[in-house]
Design a protein around this motif. Structure first.
Motif, short mmCIF file in Angstrom:
data_model
loop_
_atom_site.label_atom_id
_atom_site.label_comp_id
_atom_site.label_asym_id
_atom_site.label_seq_id
_atom_site.Cartn_x
_atom_site.Cartn_y
_atom_site.Cartn_z
N LEU A 200 150.20 48.62 58.09
CA LEU A 200 150.83 47.62 57.24
C LEU A 200 150.06 47.48 55.93
CD1 LEU A 200 151.56 44.90 59.96
CD2 LEU A 200 153.03 46.79 59.22
N ASP A 201 150.70 46.89 54.94
CA ASP A 201 150.08 46.70 53.63
C ASP A 201 149.10 45.54 53.71
OD1 ASP A 201 149.55 46.97 50.93
OD2 ASP A 201 151.22 45.69 50.31
N VAL A 202 147.82 45.82 53.46
CA VAL A 202 146.77 44.80 53.61
C VAL A 202 145.90 44.78 52.34
CG1 VAL A 202 144.91 43.93 55.08
CG2 VAL A 202 146.77 45.24 56.10
N PRO A 203 146.41 44.22 51.24
CA PRO A 203 145.60 44.14 50.02
C PRO A 203 144.48 43.11 50.11
CG PRO A 203 147.71 43.07 49.68
CD PRO A 203 147.79 43.73 51.01
N SER A 204 144.63 42.15 51.05
CA SER A 204 143.60 41.13 51.25
C SER A 204 143.67 40.66 52.68
CB SER A 204 143.81 39.95 50.31
OG SER A 204 145.00 39.24 50.67
N THR A 205 142.66 39.89 53.11
CA THR A 205 142.66 39.38 54.48
C THR A 205 143.88 38.51 54.75
OG1 THR A 205 140.25 39.48 54.66
CG2 THR A 205 141.40 37.96 56.13
N ARG A 206 144.14 37.57 53.86
CA ARG A 206 145.27 36.66 54.07
C ARG A 206 146.60 37.43 54.07
NH1 ARG A 206 144.15 32.47 56.98
NH2 ARG A 206 142.07 31.72 56.42
N ALA A 207 146.70 38.41 53.18
CA ALA A 207 147.92 39.22 53.16
C ALA A 207 148.07 40.00 54.45
CB ALA A 207 147.89 40.17 51.97
N GLY A 208 146.95 40.44 55.02
CA GLY A 208 146.99 41.15 56.29
C GLY A 208 147.47 40.27 57.42
N VAL A 209 147.00 39.02 57.44
CA VAL A 209 147.46 38.07 58.46
C VAL A 209 148.96 37.86 58.33
CG1 VAL A 209 147.30 35.70 59.31
CG2 VAL A 209 145.22 36.92 58.64
N ARG A 210 149.42 37.63 57.11
CA ARG A 210 150.86 37.41 56.89
C ARG A 210 151.67 38.64 57.29
NH1 ARG A 210 148.86 34.80 52.18
NH2 ARG A 210 149.28 36.68 50.92
N ALA A 211 151.14 39.83 56.98
CA ALA A 211 151.86 41.06 57.32
C ALA A 211 151.97 41.22 58.84
CB ALA A 211 151.14 42.26 56.72
N LEU A 212 150.91 40.89 59.56
CA LEU A 212 150.95 40.98 61.02
C LEU A 212 151.96 40.00 61.59
CD1 LEU A 212 149.88 42.10 63.69
CD2 LEU A 212 148.05 40.38 63.59
N ILE A 213 151.97 38.78 61.09
CA ILE A 213 152.94 37.78 61.56
C ILE A 213 154.36 38.25 61.30
CG2 ILE A 213 153.83 35.45 61.14
CD1 ILE A 213 150.90 34.56 60.69
N ARG A 214 154.61 38.76 60.09
CA ARG A 214 155.96 39.25 59.77
C ARG A 214 156.37 40.40 60.67
NH1 ARG A 214 154.28 38.50 54.33
NH2 ARG A 214 153.81 40.74 54.18
N GLU A 215 155.42 41.30 60.98
CA GLU A 215 155.74 42.44 61.84
C GLU A 215 156.09 41.98 63.25
OE1 GLU A 215 156.28 46.67 62.09
OE2 GLU A 215 156.07 45.24 60.43
N ILE A 216 155.38 40.97 63.75
CA ILE A 216 155.68 40.44 65.08
C ILE A 216 157.03 39.72 65.06
CG2 ILE A 216 154.97 38.71 66.79
CD1 ILE A 216 152.04 39.51 66.03
N GLU A 217 157.30 38.96 64.01
CA GLU A 217 158.59 38.28 63.90
C GLU A 217 159.74 39.30 63.82
OE1 GLU A 217 157.24 34.12 61.69
OE2 GLU A 217 157.85 35.86 60.47
N LYS A 218 159.51 40.39 63.11
CA LYS A 218 160.51 41.45 63.02
C LYS A 218 160.76 42.08 64.39
CE LYS A 218 161.06 46.03 60.88
NZ LYS A 218 160.39 47.03 59.98
N LEU A 219 159.69 42.34 65.13
CA LEU A 219 159.83 42.92 66.46
C LEU A 219 160.52 41.93 67.40
CD1 LEU A 219 159.31 45.18 68.48
CD2 LEU A 219 156.99 44.29 68.79
N ASN A 220 160.14 40.66 67.34
CA ASN A 220 160.80 39.64 68.16
C ASN A 220 162.30 39.61 67.90
OD1 ASN A 220 158.65 38.66 69.66
ND2 ASN A 220 158.16 37.01 68.25
N ALA A 221 162.67 39.69 66.63
CA ALA A 221 164.09 39.67 66.29
C ALA A 221 164.81 40.89 66.87
CB ALA A 221 164.25 39.63 64.76
N HIS A 222 164.18 42.06 66.78
CA HIS A 222 164.77 43.28 67.34
C HIS A 222 164.98 43.13 68.84
CE1 HIS A 222 165.43 47.72 67.40
NE2 HIS A 222 165.00 47.59 68.65
N LEU A 223 164.06 42.45 69.51
CA LEU A 223 164.12 42.29 70.96
C LEU A 223 164.96 41.10 71.40
CD1 LEU A 223 160.33 42.93 71.75
CD2 LEU A 223 162.20 44.59 71.90
N GLY A 224 165.48 40.34 70.44
CA GLY A 224 166.30 39.18 70.78
C GLY A 224 165.50 37.99 71.26
N MET A 225 164.25 37.89 70.84
CA MET A 225 163.40 36.78 71.27
C MET A 225 163.71 35.50 70.47
SD MET A 225 161.41 37.64 73.71
CE MET A 225 160.76 39.09 74.53
N PRO A 226 163.70 34.34 71.12
CA PRO A 226 163.91 33.08 70.38
C PRO A 226 162.71 32.77 69.49
CG PRO A 226 163.27 32.63 72.65
CD PRO A 226 163.46 34.12 72.56
#
Length: 374
Positions: free
Chosen positions: A295-321
């Motif tokens: 994932l794109d990690v230009p800074s620590t905070r950006a890395g945290v946000r990128a990880l959260i977005r990736e998990i939210e994207k995966l949750n959506a793909h899996l139909g998770m609430p």
């Protein structure tokens, strides 16, 4: 006394073609099998038994989700009379956890007897085949709690992806997100080491790449095999490093609100990453996970946000609430039980190794945030 760390994978992990032939080494011995009614009728039990020629076999097929204490006691009584040389846990996390808990009782009953534990997982999620944990419940008191002991670690784990082929898409999603939560929590746990990180980070690499494929096509055996091994690697990681508040809260929600464990973990994970990331050192670990995932990690905070977005994207793909309300929780009941749920999460053994130490009022606030109120 100087404190030191250790990494001691006790379990012989067997994988690859023909792996069930490993059971033939127990020829002539007394074998107890703990499983559930589905495995007993699906053909999986008979497949395992076909490799136990020359063995005297006793089956306990009454394991149910959450391993209630009454069920564990009934199995222990049955096998106490049978006196097995080997106890096999066949199924998802619940039958394997039940086998572990029964084994603990059997060893108390006959400490002089050497009983080997073999785990054959049929879901890719708990990692119970290699962990020192067993989750049991007391339905009468509305409690679910983990047992933790090195004595609960299996001697042999047989990772046969064919046994996972028939898992429904929803089960694949729930168990797969459990793998991801195990690995993420292990990386940021207070007990994390380079050894546990190596297992956790490989588990995350496999899970993010192959969980969507296994969910989309249950007959994709490359994906099934990768998730089965990823689940095992995550189990090795969190057994060594510990877990965190995500699992502490998931256990409490499971006991009080009857939520599916993997779904609770998936729902909680983005919120609790953000909460834990208020600690700079923990934020850097999350950013490292994001970087390892490409994932794109230009800074620590950006890395945290990128990880959260990736998990939210995966949750959506899996139909998770995304909220407890969307998961079907009664918000009135949740509000009434919020102090009790938060207290149970605080007391959960998994919470002890969380990097940020929570207060009960903080957990109550998090539950309100996650609930989904307008």
């Amino acid at each position: 006394m100087t404190r030191y760390n250790s990494f001691f994978p006790k379990t012989e992990i067997v994988f690859g073609p023909g792996l069930l032939e490993r059971l033939q080494d127990f020829r002539g011995q007394r074998i107890g099998i703990v499983t559930d009614t589905f495995m007993a009728s699906s053909g999986a039990l008979e497949r395992v038994r076909s490799y136990l020629d020359g063995c005297e076999v006793e089956v306990f097929a009454e394991a149910v989700p959450e391993s209630p204490l009454d069920t564990v006691s009934a199995g222990a009584r049955q096998f106490g009379a049978f006196a097995p040389d080997v106890l096999i846990g066949l199924g998802g996390g619940s039958p394997i956890d039940a086998a572990k808990a029964m084994l603990a009782i059997l060893r108390e009953m006959a400490p002089e007897r050497r009983i080997r534990l073999v785990a054959i997982p049929t879901t890719s999620g708990t990692g119970s085949e290699v962990t020192a944990f067993a989750v049991v419940s007391d339905p009468a008191k509305g409690r679910k709690f983990p047992l933790i002991s090195s004595e609960l670690v299996s001697d042999i784990a047989l990772l046969d992806p064919e046994l996972v082929r028939s898992a429904l898409a929803g089960v694949t999603a729930d168990t797969g997100m459990d793998v991801i939560t195990h690995a993420v929590e292990a990386v940021v746990s207070t007990g994390a080491t380079h050894f546990s990180d190596a297992c956790a980070e490989k588990a995350l690499e496999l899970a993010f790449a192959f969980l969507p494929r296994a969910f989309d096509d249950g007959d994709d055996m490359e994906a099934r095999d990768a998730m089965h091994q990823g689940s095992c690697l995550a189990g090795l990681a969190f057994t060594a490093a510990g877990l965190g508040i995500n699992h502490g809260m998931a256990h409490a929600l499971g006991a009080q609100m009857h939520m599916v464990h993997g779904r609770s973990n998936a729902l909680l994970l983005p919120y609790l990453i953000a909460w834990n990331a208020e600690l700079p050192a923990t934020a850097r670990r999350y950013a490292r996970i994001a970087r390892n995932l490409g994932l794109d990690v230009p800074s620590t905070r950006a890395g945290v946000r990128a990880l959260i977005r990736e998990i939210e994207k995966l949750n959506a793909h899996l139909g998770m609430p995304a909220t407890l309300q969307a998961a079907g929780c009664d918000l009135t009941e949740l509000s009434r039980r919020r102090p009790e749920i938060a207290a149970a999460a605080m007391a959960d053994a998994c919470t002890a190794s969380n990097p940020r130490k929570p207060r009960q009022d903080e957990l109550e606030d998090l539950l309100a945030q996650i609930a989904g109120h307008a």
